[in-house]
Design a protein around this motif. Structure first.
Motif, PDB file in Angstrom:
ATOM      1  N   GLU A 172      12.188   0.896  -7.755  1.00 33.76           N
ATOM      2  CA  GLU A 172      11.176  -0.150  -7.879  1.00 33.76           C
ATOM      3  C   GLU A 172      10.017   0.253  -6.982  1.00 33.76           C
ATOM      4  O   GLU A 172      10.153   0.251  -5.757  1.00 33.76           O
ATOM      5  N   VAL A 173       8.914   0.632  -7.599  1.00 35.17           N
ATOM      6  CA  VAL A 173       7.854   1.329  -6.868  1.00 35.17           C
ATOM      7  C   VAL A 173       6.577   0.497  -6.804  1.00 35.17           C
ATOM      8  O   VAL A 173       6.236  -0.240  -7.731  1.00 35.17           O
ATOM      9  N   PHE A 174       5.870   0.634  -5.688  1.00 38.14           N
ATOM     10  CA  PHE A 174       4.607  -0.068  -5.458  1.00 38.14           C
ATOM     11  C   PHE A 174       3.430   0.771  -5.945  1.00 38.14           C
ATOM     12  O   PHE A 174       3.489   2.002  -5.967  1.00 38.14           O
ATOM     13  N   PHE A 175       2.345   0.083  -6.271  1.00 40.37           N
ATOM     14  CA  PHE A 175       1.048   0.748  -6.413  1.00 40.37           C
ATOM     15  C   PHE A 175      -0.038  -0.235  -5.986  1.00 40.37           C
ATOM     16  O   PHE A 175       0.162  -1.447  -5.981  1.00 40.37           O
ATOM     17  N   ASP A 176      -1.189   0.314  -5.580  1.00 40.01           N
ATOM     18  CA  ASP A 176      -2.298  -0.463  -5.017  1.00 40.01           C
ATOM     19  C   ASP A 176      -3.493  -0.434  -5.958  1.00 40.01           C
ATOM     20  O   ASP A 176      -4.397   0.406  -5.805  1.00 40.01           O
ATOM     21  N   PRO A 177      -3.565  -1.316  -6.936  1.00 40.02           N
ATOM     22  CA  PRO A 177      -4.638  -1.221  -7.933  1.00 40.02           C
ATOM     23  C   PRO A 177      -6.045  -1.352  -7.370  1.00 40.02           C
ATOM     24  O   PRO A 177      -6.971  -0.671  -7.830  1.00 40.02           O
ATOM     25  N   GLN A 178      -6.231  -2.217  -6.351  1.00 42.27           N
ATOM     26  CA  GLN A 178      -7.587  -2.429  -5.838  1.00 42.27           C
ATOM     27  C   GLN A 178      -8.200  -1.154  -5.267  1.00 42.27           C
ATOM     28  O   GLN A 178      -9.420  -0.960  -5.322  1.00 42.27           O
ATOM     29  N   ALA A 179      -7.343  -0.296  -4.700  1.00 46.13           N
ATOM     30  CA  ALA A 179      -7.838   0.949  -4.127  1.00 46.13           C
ATOM     31  C   ALA A 179      -8.417   1.867  -5.197  1.00 46.13           C
ATOM     32  O   ALA A 179      -9.176   2.792  -4.885  1.00 46.13           O
ATOM     33  N   HIS A 180      -8.075   1.610  -6.450  1.00 45.06           N
ATOM     34  CA  HIS A 180      -8.565   2.424  -7.555  1.00 45.06           C
ATOM     35  C   HIS A 180      -9.640   1.699  -8.363  1.00 45.06           C
ATOM     36  O   HIS A 180     -10.656   2.301  -8.712  1.00 45.06           O
ATOM     37  N   THR A 181      -9.418   0.427  -8.646  1.00 46.63           N
ATOM     38  CA  THR A 181     -10.428  -0.310  -9.422  1.00 46.63           C
ATOM     39  C   THR A 181     -11.735  -0.423  -8.650  1.00 46.63           C
ATOM     40  O   THR A 181     -12.816  -0.434  -9.249  1.00 46.63           O
ATOM     41  N   ASP A 182     -11.681  -0.472  -7.318  1.00 45.33           N
ATOM     42  CA  ASP A 182     -12.904  -0.494  -6.514  1.00 45.33           C
ATOM     43  C   ASP A 182     -13.690   0.808  -6.635  1.00 45.33           C
ATOM     44  O   ASP A 182     -14.873   0.858  -6.285  1.00 45.33           O
ATOM     45  N   ARG A 183     -13.017   1.861  -7.125  1.00 48.29           N
ATOM     46  CA  ARG A 183     -13.693   3.154  -7.339  1.00 48.29           C
ATOM     47  C   ARG A 183     -14.090   3.338  -8.803  1.00 48.29           C
ATOM     48  O   ARG A 183     -14.525   4.423  -9.189  1.00 48.29           O
TER      49      ARG A 183
END
Length: 359
Positions: A106-117
Motif C-alpha cells: 500500500e503505497v503513498f504518492f504526493d500529487p500536489q508536488a506534481h500538479t503544482d508543476r
C-alpha cells in the motif's frame, strides 16, 4: 544485510508494506536518467552532491533531520514529468519489493508536488495504475494507492486536490484506497487538517496520517481524536516517550502503526536501532508493520529494515510470524486476499521452524 541464522528466513517471509512513498523510491541512477531525458538541470552549481549519482547517494547518508531530507526529496520529484516517468518509478519499486517477497503493498504518492508543476492528476494516477497492473501480472503482487496531501501547503490546496480526485471517481472506483497526510510535521499539527479529514470521512474514505515522527505523542492522539484516522504512520514518539495510556489505546483499538526503523534512525528520531521501540510494540500487543518509507534515501528497502531489527534484537521465528501476520491483518485489501497471505506466512514459518528443529 544481516548475517544472522535467520537471514534466509527473513528473505523468504511473505511481507506486507504499508508505508512507502513512491517518490521516495527514486534511486539516484533513475533520477539522473530522467533528468537527462526531460532536460531538467539539477542544482549542481549550488550543491556538489548533484555532481553524480554516486555523490548524491553519499549525501543521502547524512541527513540532519526531516526537513533536510525533504529538500532533496522535492528536488528529486522535479524530474518526473510524463506518464512513462511515473510508471517507470512505480514499477521499479514493485519489482524491487517483489524480489524481497513483498506480497501486498500500500503505497503513498504526493500529487500536489506534481500538479503544482503542471502535471495532470490523471497522468500521475493512470501511470501508477499501469504499473500496478504490471506488478499483478508479473509478480502476483496486490497493491493499493494512498493519496497523501502535503502539510506545508495551505489547506485550500489540499481540499482542491481532494475534490479533483473525488470528481475523477478515483475513490468511488477503488483506484485510491485512502487519504493520508505527510511532509513537514512539527509546524503543522493535525487540527489544521480537520476539514479535509471530515470530508473524507463523510464519503466513507479510509484515512491515515503521519504523526509522532518528529512531533510529540499529542499529535498521535489528535490524529485519532480530531481526524478520526484508522491508521497512524510512524508514531515512534508515542512509543519512546513513555505515553503508556496512548500505547494501551493503540493496542486495544488494533490501530495499525506503520513503523519505519531505518528512516527513524537516519532522521535522528532514534539514537540507534536498539532504541527502536520494537520490544514495547510486541509486549504491549500493538498492531504494527515494518516498512521502508523512502528507501532510495534511507539506504534500504523492506528486507533491509527487517534485517536491521534482527541484528539489534535477535528475534525468533515466532516473533516474526506475529509481526508478519499483524501487518497482513492491518492491510486494506479484501478479506480473501488477507486469508491467502496469512496462509502463505504460516507455510513459510512452519517450514523454517521444522528446519531449525531438525538442526
Amino acid at each position: 544485510m544481516c548475517n544472522t541464522s535467520l537471514h534466509a528466513f527473513l528473505a523468504a517471509l511473505p511481507k506486507a508494506e504499508h508505508h512507502m512513498h513512491l517518490e521516495g523510491s527514486l534511486e539516484p541512477e533513475l533520477l539522473f536518467a530522467l533528468a537527462a531525458k526531460n532536460g531538467i538541470t539539477l542544482p549542481v552549481s549550488t550543491d556538489p552532491a548533484f555532481a553524480s549519482a554516486e555523490s548524491l547517494r553519499k549525501r543521502y547518508e547524512v541527513f540532519a533531520n526531516l526537513d533536510d531530507f525533504l529538500g532533496y526529496y522535492y528536488i528529486g520529484m522535479s524530474v518526473l514529468l510524463d506518464g512513462s516517468d511515473f510508471e517507470a518509478l512505480a514499477y521499479a519499486y514493485f519489482a524491487k519489493a517483489a524480489s524481497q517477497n513483498v506480497r501486498h503493498a500500500e503505497v503513498f504518492f504526493d500529487p500536489q508536488a506534481h500538479t503544482d508543476r503542471g502535471v495532470e492528476l490523471s497522468t500521475i494516477v493512470e501511470s501508477f495504475k499501469r504499473a500496478q497492473a504490471r506488478a499483478a501480472a508479473d509478480f502476483g503482487m496486490s497493491t493499493e494507492l494512498i493519496m497523501c496531501l502535503l502539510r506545508h501547503l495551505p489547506l485550500p490546496s489540499a481540499m482542491a486536490t481532494f475534490a479533483q480526485a473525488k470528481g475523477a471517481g478515483y475513490f468511488a472506483d477503488g483506484t485510491l484506497a485512502a487519504v493520508g497526510m505527510d511532509s513537514s510535521e512539527v509546524p503543522f499539527p493535525p487540527p489544521m487538517w480537520k476539514d479535509l479529514f471530515d470530508a473524507a470521512k463523510e464519503l466513507g474514505i479510509r484515512r491515515t496520517c503521519h504523526a509522532g515522527e518528529e512531533g510529540p505523542p499529542l499529535y498521535v492522539s489528535q490524529a485519532l481524536d480530531l481526524l478520526d484516522v484508522q491508521r497512524i504512520d510512524h508514531g515512534v514518539r508515542a512509543l519512546t516517550d513513555g505515553d503508556d495510556a496512548l500505547v494501551t489505546r493503540l493496542a486495544s483499538s488494533k490501530t495499525l502503526l506503520t513503523m519505519c526503523p531505518l528512516s527513524n534512525f537516519k532522521l535522528n528520531c532514534i539514537d540507534s536501532m536498539s532504541s527502536f521501540p520494537l520490544r514495547r510494540l510486541l509486549d504491549a500487543g500493538v498492531r504494527f508493520s515494518i516498512n521502508s518509507d523512502d528507501p532510495a534515501y534511507f539506504g534500504g528497502y523492506i528486507l533491509e529494515n527487517y534485517c536491521a531489527l534482527q541484528e539489534a534484537f535477535g528475534l525468533g521465528i515466532r516473533d516474526w510470524e506475529m509481526i508478519a501476520k499483524g501487518a497482513i491483518m492491518g492491510s486494506w485489501c479484501a478479506e480473501e486476499r488477507r486469508a491467502q497471505l496469512l496462509v502463505e506466512v504460516e507455510d513459510v514459518v512452519n517450514e523454517w521452524a521444522r528446519q531449525f528443529e531438525e538442526q
